[in-house]
Design an enzyme around this catalytic site. Sequence first.
Site, PDB file in Angstrom:
ATOM      1  CB  ILE A   1      -0.989   0.036   1.188  1.00 40.91           C
ATOM      2  CG1 ILE A   1      -0.263   0.079   2.529  1.00 40.91           C
ATOM      3  CG2 ILE A   1      -1.981  -1.111   1.121  1.00 40.91           C
ATOM      4  CD1 ILE A   1      -1.148   0.542   3.674  1.00 40.91           C
ATOM      5  CG  ASP A   2       3.939   1.617   2.830  1.00 38.15           C
ATOM      6  OD1 ASP A   2       2.795   1.880   3.231  1.00 38.15           O
ATOM      7  OD2 ASP A   2       4.820   1.122   3.553  1.00 38.15           O
TER       8      ASP A   2
ATOM      9  CG  MET B   1      -0.070   2.378   7.588  1.00 37.90           C
ATOM     10  SD  MET B   1      -0.391   0.654   7.176  1.00 37.90           S
ATOM     11  CE  MET B   1      -0.694  -0.016   8.817  1.00 37.90           C
TER      12      MET B   1
ATOM     13  CD  GLU C   1       3.533   3.587   9.246  1.00 39.10           C
ATOM     14  OE1 GLU C   1       3.009   3.099  10.249  1.00 39.10           O
ATOM     15  OE2 GLU C   1       3.761   2.933   8.211  1.00 39.10           O
TER      16      GLU C   1
ATOM     17  NE  ARG D   1     -10.701  15.428  21.173  1.00 38.17           N
ATOM     18  CZ  ARG D   1     -10.639  16.438  22.034  1.00 38.17           C
ATOM     19  NH1 ARG D   1      -9.528  17.146  22.148  1.00 38.17           N
ATOM     20  NH2 ARG D   1     -11.690  16.744  22.776  1.00 38.17           N
TER      21      ARG D   1
ATOM     22  CG  HIS E   1      -3.002  -2.600  10.695  1.00 36.70           C
ATOM     23  ND1 HIS E   1      -2.495  -1.977  11.802  1.00 36.70           N
ATOM     24  CD2 HIS E   1      -1.984  -3.328  10.164  1.00 36.70           C
ATOM     25  CE1 HIS E   1      -1.220  -2.309  11.948  1.00 36.70           C
ATOM     26  NE2 HIS E   1      -0.885  -3.129  10.974  1.00 36.70           N
TER      27      HIS E   1
ATOM     28  NE  ARG F   1      -1.324  -4.184   6.065  1.00 28.21           N
ATOM     29  CZ  ARG F   1      -0.422  -4.514   6.998  1.00 28.21           C
ATOM     30  NH1 ARG F   1       0.620  -3.731   7.202  1.00 28.21           N
ATOM     31  NH2 ARG F   1      -0.536  -5.598   7.694  1.00 28.21           N
TER      32      ARG F   1
END
Length: 342
Positions: A126-127, A169, A222, A266, A272, A275
Site C-alpha cells: 500500500i506504501d 501509513m 507514520e 485530536r 490497518h 490495508r
Amino acid sequence: MRVAMLTGGGDCPGLNAVMRAVVRKGETVYGDELVGFQDGWRGAIDGDVVPLSIATFRGTLPRGGTVIGSSRTNPYKVDHGPEAVKSALADNGIDALIAIGGEDTLGVASRLASDGVAVVGVPKTIDNDLSATELTFGFDTAVQVCVDAIDRLHTTAESHNRVMVVEVMGRHAGHIATWSAIAGGATVVLVPERPFDIDHVCGLIRQRHSRGRYASIVVVAEGAQPAEGTLALQSGERDEFGHVRLGGIGDQLAQAIEERTGFETRAIVLGHVQRGGTPTAFDRVLATRYGISAIDAVHDGDFGTMVALQAGDIVRVPLEESTAELKLVDPKIYEVAEVFFG
Ligand code: F6P
C-alpha cells in the site's frame, strides 16, 4: 507446470485478485497445477503447501487480505532457511514460484533467484514505495480509505473549531500521505522525505485559523520525522527485517500542536484500516494485469524478474531493480500539495 505462489509482508487489498488471475490463466491456458505456500516465506520454509484452483478464488475478487495468509518471516534470518525453501520446492515438485510482496519479500526472492531458484515477483505494498514500478496495487485503495476518513473529519473538525492530526501509513515514503492530503484538502502534510519543523506547522495552522472560524487537517505519514533537535520521538520494537514498529507520531504531534497554538487538537490513527477490506476497481484491474503477466513470465522462463507498471504497460524488470532503492515522493507532487498549505 506446477507453480507455487506466496504472499509476504503486510497484507494488501488486491492480493486475491493477483492469485485469481494467475490461477485462471495458468489452469485454462497453460494447463498448470497451482499451489500456495501458507503465510509467506514461513510456509515456504516449512513446506506448508495448499492446493489452489479456480474454485479456491470464487468470490474473492472483492475480498481484501490473502486467502493463503502472510507473514514477515525472513528465510535469511532462519537457520538454513534458504536451503529449506529450495528443499520445499523440490520435495513438492514445484517448477516455479511467484512471490507477491513488497521490498522485503522481493528482496528475498531476488537473492533466491540469483541462487538459481525459478522465481517471478509481483509488486505489492500500500506504501507504493517500490522504485521499478510506477504503482503497486493496494495503494489506490489505501488512499481512498484515507480520503473517505478525511472527508468525514472535516465536518467534525469544523463543528468544534479543532485541529485534526490524521496519521496514515508510509514508513519510508509519504505517497499515501501526499495523495490523501491533495485529495482530502489538508492544511499541511508531513512525510518521511522532508523532516518537519513543528513551528512552521503551527504557523500554517495559525495562519489558517486567523482567517476566521476554521478547522485544520494535518496529514502525517507514520514515518515522518521532526527536524533534528525539535521534537523527541519514542521508538518501538523491530521485526525480522529490522523495521521498527511505527505508529505514534500522530499523538505526539497533536500534543505539540495544542501546546504551541492553544487550539484544541485530536489525533486519529488510521492504521490497518488502510490495508483491510475490499480493493478499489483500479486496484482489482492492476492486480489482475500483474497476475496475468506473472504467469506469462513463468511460461516464458523469464525468471529473476518482477512485473511492473511503466508508462501504462505491464513490463518485466530484473528483480534486483525492484529493491535497489525506494521510490520516494516526487517533489513535483509534494509541491502541488504545498499550494494548499495554511
Ligand atoms: O505493508 C507496509 C505497511 O503497511 C507499512 O506502511 C507499515 O509501517 C507496516 O506495514 C505495518 O506493519 P504491521 O502490519 O506489521 O503492523
